[in-house]
Design a protein around this motif. Structure first.
Motif: not given
Length: 433
Positions: A10-11, A26-29, A44-51
Motif C-alpha cells: 500500500l502507498h 494504490q493497493y496490491f493484495a 505492481g501486481q506480482a503476477t504481472d512482474l514476476l515473469p
C-alpha cells in the motif's frame, strides 16, 4: 544487488482530504516492489512482474504482511530518549524539572553518541525511517547524532538547539555563538549522504530577538536548509510569549518577523493558534507537526486538524519524544484518532496512514524522494506482520476490507507489528523472534 519484495503493498498518491478517493492510494493484495541501487525501480501486481524478473534478482517473500513506505516523524527530541515517562505536570514546569537537566549531559559527545544509537535503534524498531530531530544546545550533540545516522545511511534532518535566555546557564549559548555553531554544522553535515540540517531555535521563549534574527540569517545564507521550532503548545506558554514579545502581534509573528517561515519550516503543536496565524502559515507554506501523544501527556490541548485542512496547511505527525510516550507512529495514530474524536472531528484510517507516510514527507518537502513508491524514489519501507500478536491476527481476520484493516492496525499496532525496516533498500531492522 537488485531485490524484489512480494507482499500486500500500500502507498498513497495524494491527501485523502484534498482529492477524489479513487486517486488517493494504490493497493496490491499480492504486490511486488522492485529495488535497484537503493531506489524503487518497479511496482505492481506480482503476477504481472514476476515473469519479467532477471535471473539475478533476489526475490524476498513477506507472507501475511503489509508493506508500507517508511514512517515519517516530523517532530522528535533525541536527547529526551532517557526521560520518556517522567511524571508529566505541564509544559513549562516539565521543561525545567526534567528536560533541561537531562539535556545538560549532552555536552559529553561520547554520551550523546550512546543515546543517539539507542534512539535510532528504537526509531527503526518502530518503522520510522525519516525524522525531523532536535539536538541540544551543544554542537557535539548533532555531530554525534549525524555520525550515528551516517553509518546507517538514513535520511534524517536535525539541528542544534539555539537558546540564549530562560534556561539554565549550562544550556545557554549566545546569538553569535549559535549562529557560528549552526553554520559550521550546516557546512559539515547538510547534504552529507542523506542527511540534512534544520536551524533550530528551541522556541520563542528561549531565544531573544537577536538570536531569532541570526536564525533568519542562516536561512538566507543556506536557503535549502530547514527550520524547526515550537508554537502555541500550551495556554500558559502563549501568554508568556506574548509578554516577552509585546511588540509582535501574535506568537507566529515572533518567527515571521525574523524571516523564519517558509516551505521548509515546520513548527510543532499549533494547538492554540489564532485564525490570522493559520492564514499566515498557509500563505508562507509553513508546516505543522501534530503531536497528539505529547499533547495528551502534558495536557496541552487538542489539535484542530480540520482547521489546518481548511487552510491547506501541510501537517505531519510527530511523536515528540520525550513528552510523547512511544516511538511508534502506529501508537501516535491511536492518540490522534482519540484527540480528534474529542474535538468532534473524524480521522479516517486512510488519512492516518497518509499522514504517517506521504503526508509527513510532503510536510518536510521530501515528497519527491520519499513518502511513497514512485519510480526512482528512495526505497525506505516497513514490513508489517499481520500476525504479530495472536489478537491482532485474530482481529484482522474479521476485517472485511483494507479500510478496516488499517483502522485495526492504527488502534492495536505498535513496534511489535514491525517485522522489518529497510532504508535505501538495505535491511536496517529485523524484529527478534
Amino acid at each position: 544487488m537488485a531485490t524484489a519484495h512480494r507482499a500486500s503493498i500500500l502507498h498513497f498518491l495524494a491527501d485523502p482530504d484534498q482529492v477524489a478517493a479513487a486517486d488517493v492510494y494504490q493497493y496490491f493484495a499480492d504486490g511486488l516492489l522492485l529495488i535497484d541501487e537503493g531506489k524503487v525501480s518497479a511496482l505492481g501486481q506480482a503476477t504481472d512482474l514476476l515473469p519479467t524478473l532477471a535471473a539475478d534478482i533476489e526475490l524476498i517473500e513477506h507472507p501475511n504482511s503489509l508493506l508500507l513506505p517508511g514512517f515519517v516523524d516530523t517532530h522528535i527530541h533525541y536527547p529526551q530518549t532517557e526521560m520518556i515517562a517522567s511524571y508529566g505536570e505541564s509544559l513549562l514546569p516539565w521543561l525545567n524539572k526534567y528536560t533541561f537537566p537531562t539535556e545538560a549531559q549532552f555536552a559529553d559527545e561520547d554520551y550523546a553518541g550512546t543515546i543517539a544509537e539507542l534512539f535510532l535503534t528504537e526509531l527503526l524498531r518502530a518503522g520510522t525511517t525519516t525524522a525531523l530531530v532536535f539536538g541540544t544546545v551543544h554542537k557535539q550533540s548533532i555531530d554525534a547524532f549525524f555520525t550515528a545516522c551516517s553509518s546507517k545511511n538514513l535520511r534524517m534532518i536535525a539541528g542544534k538547539a539555539m537558546m540564549d535566555r530562560n534556561a539554565p546557564d549550562n544550556l545557554l549559548d549566545t546569538a553569535e555563538s549559535s549562529y557560528h555553531d549552526s553554520k559550521a554544522l550546516i557546512e559539515k553535515w547538510h547534504k552529507h549522504g542523506r542527511l540534512q540540517y534544520a536551524v533550530t531555535p528551541r522556541f520563542a521563549g528561549t531565544s531573544t530577538e537577536q538570536q531569532l534574527a541570526k536564525a533568519g540569517q542562516l536561512l538566507t545564507e543556506f536557503p535549502d536548509v530547514y527550520l524547526q521550532s515550537h508554537i502555541a503548545e500550551n495556554v500558559d506558554e502563549v501568554a508568556w510569549i506574548e509578554s516577552l514579545f509585546p511588540q509582535r502581534k501574535n506568537y507566529l509573528d515572533c518567527y515571521d518577523h525574523a524571516g523564519l517561515l517558509g516551505r521548509r519550516s515546520i513548527l510543532a503543536h499549533g494547538i492554540h493558534l489564532k485564525d490570522e496565524e493559520w492564514q499566515r502559515l498557509a500563505a508562507s507554506e509553513t508546516g505543522i507537526a501534530f503531536c497528539p501523544s505529547s499533547n495528551l501527556f502534558l495536557g496541552s490541548g487538542l489539535f484542530p486538524l480540520s482547521t489546518a485542512t481548511k487552510h491547506k496547511v501541510n501537517v505531519g505527525l510527530g511523536t515528540d519524544i520525550g513528552a510523547g510516550t512511544s516511538f511508534s507512529l502506529l501508537q501516535t495514530l491511536n492518540d490522534a484518532y482519540k484527540v480528534l474524536q474529542l474535538r468532534g472531528e473524524t480521522l479516517s484510517p486512510l488519512k492516518s496512514f497518509y499522514l504517517a507516510t506521504l503526508g509527513g514527507a510532503t510536510t518536510l518537502d521530501l515528497q519527491d524522494v520519499i513518502g511513497n513508491f514512485g519510480i526512482g524514489k528512495e526505497a525506505d519501507f516497513v514490513v508489517i506482520d499481520k500476525s504479530c500478536t495472536p489478537f491482532i491476527d485474530y482481529r484482522l481476520r474479521q476485517c472485511q476490507d483494507l479500510f478496516e484493516q488499517l483502522f485495526v492496525l492504527s488502534m492495536l499496532g505498535d513496534d511489535r507489528a514491525i517485522a522489518q525496516t529497510w532504508a535505501a533498500g538495505v535491511l536496517v531492522h529485523q524484529r527478534q523472534p
